[in-house]
Design an enzyme around this catalytic site. Structure first.
Site, PDB file in Angstrom:
ATOM      1  N   GLU A 164       0.802  -1.219   0.000  1.00 54.87           N
ATOM      2  CA  GLU A 164       0.000   0.000   0.000  1.00 54.87           C
ATOM      3  C   GLU A 164       0.838   1.273   0.000  1.00 54.87           C
ATOM      4  O   GLU A 164       0.486   2.250  -0.674  1.00 54.87           O
ATOM      5  CB  GLU A 164      -0.944   0.007   1.208  1.00 54.87           C
ATOM      6  CG  GLU A 164      -2.187  -0.863   1.053  1.00 54.87           C
ATOM      7  CD  GLU A 164      -1.916  -2.349   1.207  1.00 54.87           C
ATOM      8  OE1 GLU A 164      -2.800  -3.162   0.888  1.00 54.87           O
ATOM      9  OE2 GLU A 164      -0.801  -2.696   1.667  1.00 54.87           O
ATOM     10  N   HIS A 178     -10.070  -5.653  10.012  1.00 52.79           N
ATOM     11  CA  HIS A 178     -10.835  -5.388   8.790  1.00 52.79           C
ATOM     12  C   HIS A 178     -12.096  -4.572   9.084  1.00 52.79           C
ATOM     13  O   HIS A 178     -12.979  -4.479   8.231  1.00 52.79           O
ATOM     14  CB  HIS A 178     -11.230  -6.702   8.106  1.00 52.79           C
ATOM     15  CG  HIS A 178     -10.075  -7.440   7.497  1.00 52.79           C
ATOM     16  ND1 HIS A 178      -9.114  -8.012   8.257  1.00 52.79           N
ATOM     17  CD2 HIS A 178      -9.748  -7.674   6.197  1.00 52.79           C
ATOM     18  CE1 HIS A 178      -8.222  -8.602   7.457  1.00 52.79           C
ATOM     19  NE2 HIS A 178      -8.580  -8.395   6.217  1.00 52.79           N
TER      20      HIS A 178
END
Length: 310
Positions: free
Chosen positions: A43, A112
């Site tokens: 990322e 998450h």
């Protein structure tokens, strides 16, 4: 992307797989692998690459497969995307959209279930918006892509299955305007993202019990649309904030402070706020529900406010 050849999408599995939640389905076949670029699981690298591409003339849309993963790119988003226009003396524009699924899902576990709006709200130079319906998802996405500012667009993982008829003709929403969802006179309820739908569920019960709540989807998390919010408070004199963000340091805390600073004289009581618990989101479904605001809690809080009990 058809309108502007400088728009490109980068991220993990955004290409021929169509994105982890199929948001980019069909784009690789239509626009090719250079404009819909699959990246490695890294990322910080692909977010930094997207910022660099935006600096040099492209309009980049960076997808985080899950918003929690973008914490790995916090340095690039805060020190680069948010600040380079300023630190370059205006030489660079950063027309980048950083988007992806976040929020508390159904048993996705703590890592998450992140709500990064509370992490990025203090970063100078960033705009933040949250979509809650197909209509405003499209309108806000178009506006974000066309903006010369870096925009973080928050999508909720549990709202992707929503269906709604949207106009065929072109429309673009303002990135800095709230949406009046339901007019009312008894209390102003400010909310966004998935909680909009919880508030609407609660409103059905409240109306049956004789209450008339005004519901506003704030949409713009930074900056707040204090014009729309203020006009509502001046009418109802009561305000309740309902969010999925954490109570400590969350969007609700900032919004509450802005309301006190600007509209205290119009309030009959303190601004109330229903937020998620300050704990990592549990995996167990019953515990997960216990950490997030539920419609029944909204009903109780509004009744208490309207009866002068809080």
């Amino acid at each position: 992307m058809a309108r502007d050849p400088t728009v490109c999408v980068i991220g993990e599995d955004v290409g021929h797989y169509g994105g982890s939640y199929k948001v980019t389905k069909g784009l690789a076949e239509k626009f090719g692998d250079l404009r819909v670029l699959d990246t490695p699981i890294c990322e910080n690298s692909f977010t930094g690459m997207g910022i660099g591409a935006a600096m040099t003339g492209l309009r980049t849309v960076v997808e985080g497969m899950n918003m929690g993963f973008l914490l790995l790119a916090y340095n690039q988003i805060s020190n680069n995307a948010g600040m380079l226009h300023y630190t370059s003396g205006g030489q660079f524009k950063i027309p980048i959209v950083i988007r992806g699924p976040g929020g508390v899902g159904k048993q996705l576990g703590a890592e998450h279930s992140q709500r990064l709006e509370s992490y990025f709200q203090s970063v100078p130079g960033l705009q933040m918006v949250a979509c809650s319906t197909p209509y405003n998802a499209k309108g806000l996405m178009k506006a974000a892509i066309r903006s010369d500012n870096p925009v973080i667009l928050y999508e909720h993982v549990l709202l992707y299955n929503l269906k709604e008829r949207i106009p065929d003709e072109e429309y673009v929403l303002c990135l800095e305007e709230a949406e009046l969802v339901r007019p009312g006179k008894d209390v102003t309820i400010l909310t966004y993202s998935r909680m909009r739908h919880f508030v609407l569920q609660a409103a059905k019960t409240l109306v049956e019990r004789g209450y008339d709540p005004e519901i506003i989807d704030i949409r713009s998390l930074k900056p707040f649309d204090l014009f729309t919010i203020g006009n509502s408070i001046k009418k109802t004199h009561k305000v309740l904030i309902v969010e999925e963000c954490m109570r400590t340091g969350g969007i609700g805390a900032s919004l509450r402070a802005a309301i006190v600073d600007n509209f205290w004289d119009f309030l009959d009581g303190r601004p109330e706020c229903l937020s998620s618990q300050d704990v990592p989101t549990p995996y167990a479904a019953t515990l997960e529900d216990a950490t997030v605001v539920q419609p029944a809690q909204i009903v109780v809080k509004v009744e208490q406010m309207c009866q002068g009990l809080v």
